[in-house]
Motif scaffolding. Structure first.
Motif, short mmCIF file in Angstrom:
data_model
loop_
_atom_site.label_atom_id
_atom_site.label_comp_id
_atom_site.label_asym_id
_atom_site.label_seq_id
_atom_site.Cartn_x
_atom_site.Cartn_y
_atom_site.Cartn_z
N ILE A 112 -33.37 -31.63 19.51
CA ILE A 112 -32.45 -32.48 18.75
C ILE A 112 -33.08 -32.92 17.44
O ILE A 112 -32.47 -32.86 16.37
N ARG A 113 -34.32 -33.35 17.52
CA ARG A 113 -34.98 -33.87 16.33
C ARG A 113 -35.20 -32.78 15.29
O ARG A 113 -34.99 -33.01 14.09
N GLU A 114 -35.62 -31.60 15.72
CA GLU A 114 -35.80 -30.51 14.76
C GLU A 114 -34.47 -30.09 14.14
O GLU A 114 -34.40 -29.77 12.96
N SER A 115 -33.42 -30.10 14.96
CA SER A 115 -32.10 -29.70 14.46
C SER A 115 -31.59 -30.65 13.38
O SER A 115 -31.05 -30.23 12.36
N HIS A 116 -31.79 -31.96 13.61
CA HIS A 116 -31.28 -32.97 12.68
C HIS A 116 -32.21 -33.20 11.50
O HIS A 116 -31.74 -33.43 10.37
N LEU A 117 -33.50 -33.16 11.75
CA LEU A 117 -34.46 -33.67 10.77
C LEU A 117 -35.35 -32.61 10.15
O LEU A 117 -36.02 -32.88 9.14
N GLY A 118 -35.40 -31.42 10.75
CA GLY A 118 -36.35 -30.42 10.32
C GLY A 118 -37.63 -30.51 11.13
O GLY A 118 -37.78 -31.36 12.01
N GLU A 119 -38.58 -29.64 10.81
CA GLU A 119 -39.77 -29.50 11.64
C GLU A 119 -40.95 -30.36 11.18
O GLU A 119 -41.97 -30.40 11.86
N GLY A 139 -52.58 -28.30 32.72
CA GLY A 139 -53.52 -27.20 32.52
C GLY A 139 -53.07 -26.13 31.55
O GLY A 139 -53.70 -25.07 31.45
N LYS A 140 -51.98 -26.38 30.81
CA LYS A 140 -51.54 -25.44 29.79
C LYS A 140 -52.23 -25.80 28.47
O LYS A 140 -51.62 -26.32 27.53
N PHE A 141 -53.53 -25.51 28.41
CA PHE A 141 -54.33 -26.06 27.33
C PHE A 141 -53.99 -25.47 25.98
O PHE A 141 -54.05 -26.16 24.95
N GLN A 142 -53.65 -24.19 25.94
CA GLN A 142 -53.29 -23.60 24.65
C GLN A 142 -52.00 -24.20 24.12
O GLN A 142 -51.89 -24.49 22.92
N ASP A 143 -51.02 -24.43 25.01
CA ASP A 143 -49.79 -25.10 24.59
C ASP A 143 -50.10 -26.52 24.14
O ASP A 143 -49.52 -27.02 23.16
N ALA A 144 -51.00 -27.19 24.87
CA ALA A 144 -51.37 -28.56 24.50
C ALA A 144 -52.00 -28.60 23.12
O ALA A 144 -51.66 -29.45 22.29
N LEU A 145 -52.92 -27.70 22.88
CA LEU A 145 -53.58 -27.66 21.57
C LEU A 145 -52.60 -27.30 20.46
O LEU A 145 -52.65 -27.87 19.36
N GLN A 146 -51.70 -26.36 20.74
CA GLN A 146 -50.73 -25.97 19.73
C GLN A 146 -49.85 -27.16 19.35
O GLN A 146 -49.63 -27.43 18.16
N CYS A 147 -49.35 -27.88 20.35
CA CYS A 147 -48.50 -29.04 20.08
C CYS A 147 -49.29 -30.14 19.38
O CYS A 147 -48.81 -30.77 18.42
N GLY A 148 -50.50 -30.38 19.88
CA GLY A 148 -51.32 -31.43 19.29
C GLY A 148 -51.68 -31.14 17.84
O GLY A 148 -51.63 -32.03 16.97
N LYS A 149 -52.03 -29.90 17.55
CA LYS A 149 -52.39 -29.54 16.17
C LYS A 149 -51.18 -29.56 15.25
O LYS A 149 -51.30 -29.95 14.07
N ARG A 150 -50.02 -29.15 15.76
CA ARG A 150 -48.80 -29.26 14.96
C ARG A 150 -48.49 -30.71 14.63
O ARG A 150 -48.16 -31.06 13.49
N SER A 151 -48.61 -31.57 15.64
CA SER A 151 -48.38 -32.99 15.42
C SER A 151 -49.36 -33.56 14.41
O SER A 151 -48.98 -34.30 13.50
N LEU A 152 -50.63 -33.20 14.56
CA LEU A 152 -51.65 -33.70 13.63
C LEU A 152 -51.36 -33.26 12.20
O LEU A 152 -51.47 -34.06 11.26
N SER A 153 -50.96 -32.00 12.03
CA SER A 153 -50.65 -31.49 10.70
C SER A 153 -49.50 -32.28 10.07
O SER A 153 -49.54 -32.62 8.88
N ILE A 154 -48.49 -32.56 10.87
CA ILE A 154 -47.33 -33.32 10.36
C ILE A 154 -47.76 -34.73 9.95
O ILE A 154 -47.41 -35.21 8.86
#
Length: 315
Positions: A112-119, A139-154
């Protein structure tokens, strides 16, 4: 009604949660009398957030579901305020170990947030950070890191590399690294968060204490128990000064300190701290709460280690 609501927010901000709940319920009744459904939903969300903070998880879920349903009724299922509630529901489900429910809620909030607000918005970064926590736990560490790094970049792009929002994401990333046993990365990431918080808030602020707690957790996992005790005691001092002894954050640190004392075979000190955590949690949450049960389980193990069978049975 709006003034009453803002007063409730003020009480929440200064951690006067009982007063906040009372005032917010008054605001809710006023909004209901004025047939302001969206405002009622907003109050329900705020009360749910307070229940989340104070670990009243059953009441929190009920309050958030009420809020979500009212927002859906007024805005449809893809409204931004629906996503706001879904995001906190996802965090709640992590706390209550409903990890499938957490992933479903968080993915819906993200869509919802990406649809309304962008990434590249704060709201998207917030949801990604919570998803990083979730994926780290399962234990999905690669997914965790991907999400965490995307959040940090934003957060870095929006607020700068030394912002509080960056620090909060760094703490989550640090915990993911810890769970992966990447201890050097964990310490480096949390060290950066600590520097930001000390510069922004000072060394005695509760958010600084949150980083110290995370660093203590890293030390504990590495079996550096002296380091863990040092960090946890610093966090405990700050939390106690900020909130008083009868606060969920205080009991959390006290309980964790007790587990470290068990690892050090300092069983007398461990018992003292478990009893203190138990007293706080029973006063805060009542005798049937899951956090009370958590401390009681630790105490049973402690008494069994000492062959104090009757004390174990009594607990």
């Amino acid at each position: 009604s709006d003034l009453v609501y803002r007063l409730g927010l003020f009480f929440e901000e200064i951690a006067k949660y009982s007063a906040a709940e009372e005032v917010l319920n008054l605001a809710k009744r006023r909004y209901q009398n004025e047939s302001q459904t969206l405002e009622v939903a907003k109050v329900d969300f705020t009360i749910g957030r307070i229940f989340y903070t104070t670990a009243k998880y059953v009441d929190c879920e009920s309050q958030l579901v009420q809020s979500r349903d009212l927002f859906v009724k007024e805005q449809g299922p893809n409204g931004l305020q629906v996503a706001m509630v879904l995001n906190l529901l996802g965090a709640l489900f992590i706390r209550t170990n409903d990890l499938k429910g957490a992933e479903t809620s968080l993915q819906m909030a993200l869509d919802i947030r990406e649809s309304h607000l962008g990434e590249r918005t704060y709201e998207v970064g917030e949801t990604l950070a919570t998803m990083a926590t979730l994926y780290g736990l399962v234990g999905k560490f690669q997914d965790a890191l991907q999400c965490g790094k995307r959040s940090l970049s934003i957060m870095e792009e929006l607020f700068g590399v030394e912002s509080v929002n960056v620090s909060r994401t760094l703490v989550i990333l640090g915990e993911v690294y810890m769970n992966q046993q990447e201890f050097d990365n964990a310490r480096e990431t949390l060290g950066r968060a600590l520097n930001i918080n000390e510069a922004k808030f000072g060394p005695e602020h509760p958010e600084t204490a949150d980083v110290l707690y995370a660093l203590g957790s890293v030390c504990s996992v590495e079996n550096d128990y002296d380091g863990a005790v040092n960090y946890f005691n610093k966090a405990l001092s700050i939390k106690t000064t900020s909130f008083g002894e009868d606060h969920p954050d205080v009991s959390r640190v006290v309980n964790r300190l007790a587990t470290v004392y068990v690892e050090q075979n300092n069983l007398t000190e461990a018992e003292t701290f478990f009893k203190k955590a138990l007293e706080i949690r029973e006063r805060q949450f009542g005798p049937e709460h899951s956090r009370v049960g958590q401390t009681l389980k630790h105490m049973i193990t402690l008494y069994e280690m000492q062959e104090k069978w009757q004390e174990a049975l009594d607990v």
